[in-house]
Design a protein around this motif. Structure first.
Motif, PDB file in Angstrom:
ATOM      1  N   LEU B  65      32.448  13.352 -63.944  1.00 41.58           N
ATOM      2  CA  LEU B  65      30.997  13.205 -64.065  1.00 41.58           C
ATOM      3  C   LEU B  65      30.489  11.926 -63.418  1.00 41.58           C
ATOM      4  O   LEU B  65      29.289  11.697 -63.368  1.00 41.58           O
ATOM      5  N   ARG B  69      26.620   9.750 -62.001  1.00 43.91           N
ATOM      6  CA  ARG B  69      26.230   8.484 -62.588  1.00 43.91           C
ATOM      7  C   ARG B  69      25.862   7.488 -61.509  1.00 43.91           C
ATOM      8  O   ARG B  69      26.520   7.430 -60.474  1.00 43.91           O
ATOM      9  N   ARG B 129      34.452  27.780 -66.391  1.00 44.08           N
ATOM     10  CA  ARG B 129      33.817  28.190 -67.656  1.00 44.08           C
ATOM     11  C   ARG B 129      34.819  29.080 -68.386  1.00 44.08           C
ATOM     12  O   ARG B 129      35.414  29.954 -67.758  1.00 44.08           O
ATOM     13  N   LEU B 226      29.135  -3.076 -73.890  1.00 39.01           N
ATOM     14  CA  LEU B 226      28.695  -2.470 -72.634  1.00 39.01           C
ATOM     15  C   LEU B 226      29.884  -1.975 -71.856  1.00 39.01           C
ATOM     16  O   LEU B 226      31.015  -2.391 -72.096  1.00 39.01           O
ATOM     17  N   ASP B 230      28.498  -1.291 -66.217  1.00 43.22           N
ATOM     18  CA  ASP B 230      27.164  -1.903 -66.324  1.00 43.22           C
ATOM     19  C   ASP B 230      27.017  -3.118 -65.439  1.00 43.22           C
ATOM     20  O   ASP B 230      25.909  -3.569 -65.180  1.00 43.22           O
ATOM     21  N   TYR B 237      20.499   2.267 -65.185  1.00 37.80           N
ATOM     22  CA  TYR B 237      21.011   3.633 -65.291  1.00 37.80           C
ATOM     23  C   TYR B 237      21.689   3.785 -66.641  1.00 37.80           C
ATOM     24  O   TYR B 237      22.361   2.888 -67.108  1.00 37.80           O
ATOM     25  N   TRP B 238      21.497   4.943 -67.251  1.00 38.55           N
ATOM     26  CA  TRP B 238      22.157   5.219 -68.529  1.00 38.55           C
ATOM     27  C   TRP B 238      22.608   6.669 -68.475  1.00 38.55           C
ATOM     28  O   TRP B 238      21.807   7.577 -68.595  1.00 38.55           O
ATOM     29  N   GLY B 239      23.873   6.855 -68.274  1.00 37.37           N
ATOM     30  CA  GLY B 239      24.390   8.211 -68.084  1.00 37.37           C
ATOM     31  C   GLY B 239      23.881   8.722 -66.748  1.00 37.37           C
ATOM     32  O   GLY B 239      23.984   8.054 -65.719  1.00 37.37           O
ATOM     33  N   LYS B 240      23.281   9.898 -66.792  1.00 40.04           N
ATOM     34  CA  LYS B 240      22.738  10.423 -65.531  1.00 40.04           C
ATOM     35  C   LYS B 240      21.290  10.027 -65.331  1.00 40.04           C
ATOM     36  O   LYS B 240      20.686  10.369 -64.329  1.00 40.04           O
ATOM     37  N   PHE B 241      20.692   9.321 -66.293  1.00 43.49           N
ATOM     38  CA  PHE B 241      19.266   9.009 -66.230  1.00 43.49           C
ATOM     39  C   PHE B 241      19.018   7.715 -65.473  1.00 43.49           C
ATOM     40  O   PHE B 241      19.804   6.767 -65.548  1.00 43.49           O
ATOM     41  N   LEU B 243      16.382   4.656 -65.210  1.00 47.84           N
ATOM     42  CA  LEU B 243      15.310   4.052 -65.999  1.00 47.84           C
ATOM     43  C   LEU B 243      14.387   3.326 -65.037  1.00 47.84           C
ATOM     44  O   LEU B 243      14.683   2.224 -64.590  1.00 47.84           O
TER      45      LEU B 243
END
Lengths: 256, 247
Positions: B65, B69, B129, B226, B230, B237-241, B243
Motif C-alpha cells: 500500500l 501513500r 480477492r 510517529l 513522517d 499526509y496521513w495514510g492515503k489522504f 491534508l
C-alpha cells in the motif's frame, strides 16, 4: 511475543515499544481515516498554520489605484480623426441627436452636404479627454449624452439653420465658429448678419463717404457766391425793366 | 467564441456631467488567445485502456500500500496539454474508472479543436480477492482484477487544444468527482499558483512550531508516536489522504 514472555518486569530486559503498536490496529494506509494517537493529535494541533495578522490590514494601507485602460489602436484612430476635425474646419456646430429614422438621417446629410457641411458622429469618451487638454475646454459641458457634430470649412450658418429647422429631432446646442464659442442664440444672430461681401461693401461705402464730401465742402463758398451773383443778376435784369442799375453791388463784387 | 467581451463597469453616480443614462459606448474588442504553440497528438481522443495487461501476471503480488501513500514523484507537471485533473489523495483506479473517464471526456470534448492524453498507465497491479463466504485461511486468493496506483499530486489526464479553461472545466469536474480519491480540474497557471501559495504559506507561517521541526529534532520524544515515514511526509499526509490545510 518477546514482551509477553517475561514474567513480571518488562523494564529489565529491552523491549521494543514499536512492536506493541504494530500488533494492534490497522495498517498505515487504510480506506477509512485512521484514528491518530492522542500525542499525534496534540502535535498536529500545535503545529497548525497560523496566518499573519498585521495590526492594520493591507487593504487599508495600499492607495486605491485607478484602473488605467490601455490604449486601443481604434481609440487612437478616433482621437486623431477628432483632432483633424477641430483643426481643419472653421465652423463646428454641436447638436443633440435623438433617434431618427434612417432615411431622414440620409436626407439631412444630403441637404447639408450640398452646402459642404459634414455630419460627424462622435463618442463622448473619446472627445472629452481631448477637449479638456486643448483650448476648447468650454465646450466640455456640451458633450454629454448623444450628440453629433456638423462641421464645415465655410460659414453657412443660415443654410444650416434652415435645414435643422426641418428636422425636429436634432437640436442645436452650440457652435464654435472661427475659434469663437457661440450659443444657440449667438448662432442665430450670426446667421442674421449680412454676408461678407455685403458687409465689405458697406464698410467701403462708409469709409468712402467722407472723401466724397470733401470736394463739395471745398466748393461750398464759391458755389454760395455764384448763387448770390446769379440772384443779383436776375434782380438787375428785373430792375432794368423797372429802374437804373445799382453800381454798389458791382463794386462789392469787384472788391472780392 | 467562448467569452470575448469585456464587462464595462459603469461610473457610480455618473461622471462630472451629472447622471447619465447608460448607453452603448465604444466597443473594446479583446484579441482572441494565441494558440500557436500547441501540437496536437495523432489521436485526439483518449486511448482505450485494457482491463488486463497484455502479459497477465502469474505470481500474486503482496499488497504494498505504500504505492498510495505520500506525494507523487511522477506525472506532477504538464506535458502537452494545458488543463488536467490533479489527484489530491491516493487511490487505485480500475478499469471501470478508466472507461468512465474515457467516455465522459470523449463525449464532452470536440475532437477537432481539443485533445486529451492519459497521464496514468493501464492497470498493471494485480489485486486478489477471496471468494465470498469463506473463512480466513487457505492461502492467498486468486487474482481478481488489475488496478493502477495513483499518489497525491499526480495528473490523471491532460486536456489541451484551442479551448479555454471555462469550456473544459465542467466536464473535468464531473469526472473528478467520480474518482475514488479527491481530485480537481486544474490549468497550468492554476497549478503554478497553487505551488506559489504553498511556498508563501511556508514563509509567512506565524507559528514557530512546525511538524517538520519537531520531527527532525525529535522534540519531546515525539518520534515514539510517529512513523519513520513522517520525516518525509512532514505531517501533510496521513495514510492515503492529503491534508491540504497543513503547511
Amino acid at each position: 511475543m518477546a514482551a509477553l514472555s517475561g514474567g513480571g518486569a518488562p523494564w529489565r530486559r529491552g523491549w521494543l515499544p514499536a512492536l506493541q503498536f504494530v500488533r494492534r490496529g490497522s495498517k498505515a494506509v487504510t480506506r477509512h481515516w485512521k484514528a491518530m494517537h492522542f500525542q499525534r493529535q496534540k502535535l498536529m494541533a500545535v503545529t497548525e498554520y497560523l496566518a499573519p495578522r498585521p495590526a492594520i490590514p493591507p487593504r487599508c494601507l495600499t492607495p486605491r489605484k485607478e484602473k488605467v485602460e490601455e490604449d486601443n489602436g481604434y481609440t487612437r484612430l478616433l482621437r486623431r480623426q477628432v483632432e483633424e476635425v477641430f483643426r481643419d474646419n472653421r465652423m463646428i456646430a454641436i447638436c443633440q441627436y435623438n433617434s431618427m429614422p434612417g432615411e431622414d438621417v440620409v436626407l439631412m446629410r444630403h441637404y447639408l452636404r450640398k452646402h459642404n457641411i459634414e455630419v460627424k458622429f462622435v463618442l463622448n469618451e473619446i472627445v472629452r479627454p481631448l477637449l479638456s487638454q486643448s483650448k476648447y475646454k468650454n465646450l466640455l459641458p456640451l458633450f454629454v449624452a448623444r450628440n453629433i457634430l456638423l462641421v464645415s470649412p465655410e460659414l453657412k450658418a443660415k443654410e444650416m439653420l434652415r435645414v435643422l429647422k426641418g428636422v425636429p429631432q436634432i437640436n442645436l446646442l452650440g457652435a464654435c465658429i472661427d475659434d469663437t464659442i457661440l450659443s444657440r442664440q449667438g448662432v442665430e444672430n450670426f446667421a442674421k448678419l449680412p454676408s461678407l461681401e455685403v458687409s465689405q461693401g458697406q464698410t467701403v461705402g462708409a469709409l468712402a463717404l467722407l472723401p466724397s464730401q470733401t470736394s463739395s465742402l471745398l466748393q461750398r463758398g464759391p458755389a454760395h457766391l455764384t448763387a448770390l451773383l446769379d440772384e443779383h443778376i436776375r434782380r438787375l435784369q428785373a430792375g432794368e425793366t423797372g429802374g437804373p442799375p445799382e453800381p454798389t453791388p458791382a463794386q462789392r463784387s469787384g472788391g472780392h | 467564441m467562448w467569452r470575448w467581451r469585456l464587462l464595462r463597469p459603469l461610473p457610480v453616480g455618473g461622471g462630472p456631467g451629472g447622471v447619465t443614462v447608460p448607453r452603448a459606448g465604444l466597443k473594446k474588442y479583446v484579441l482572441p488567445p494565441d494558440y500557436s504553440g500547441i501540437t496536437f497528438p495523432e489521436r485526439t481522443k483518449l486511448k482505450f485502456m485494457e482491463k488486463v495487461p497484455a502479459v497477465p501476471k502469474v505470481k500474486r503480488e503482496p499488497r504494498q500500500l505504500r504505492d498510495i501513500r505520500g506525494p507523487s514523484r511522477e506525472a506532477t507537471d504538464f506535458i502537452q496539454g494545458q488543463y488536467g485533473i490533479l489527484a489530491l489523495g491516493g487511490g487505485y483506479l480500475h478499469w471501470g474508472h478508466f472507461e468512465m473517464i474515457r467516455l465522459t471526456i470523449g463525449r464532452s470534448m470536440d475532437p477537432k479543436t481539443m485533445f486529451a492524453i492519459w497521464r496514468v498507465p493501464a492497470p498493471y497491479k494485480p489485486v486478489t480477492r477471496k471468494s465470498l463466504g469463506h473463512r480466513m485461511g487457505g492461502g492467498k486468493g486468486p487474482i481478481d482484477h488489475y488496478v493502477t496506483a495513483v499518489k497525491s499530486g499526480r495528473l490523471v489526464v491532460e486536456v489541451g487544444g484551442r479551448c479555454a479553461f471555462g469550456e473544459v472545466q465542467p466536464f473535468l469536474t464531473q469526472v473528478a468527482q467520480k474518482l475514488p480519491f479527491p481530485a480537481i480540474p486544474i490549468s497550468r497557471e492554476g497549478l503554478q499558483r497553487m505551488r506559489e501559495e504553498e511556498e508563501e504559506k511556508k514563509l509567512n507561517n506565524q507559528n514557530p512550531w512546525t511538524f517538520e521541526r519537531v520531527v527532525t529534532a525529535n522534540m519531546l520524544g515525539m518520534r515514539r508516536y510517529l512513523s519513520p515515514y513522517d520525516l518525509q511526509l512532514k505531517g501533510r499526509y496521513w495514510g492515503k489522504f492529503y491534508l491540504k490545510h497543513r503547511v
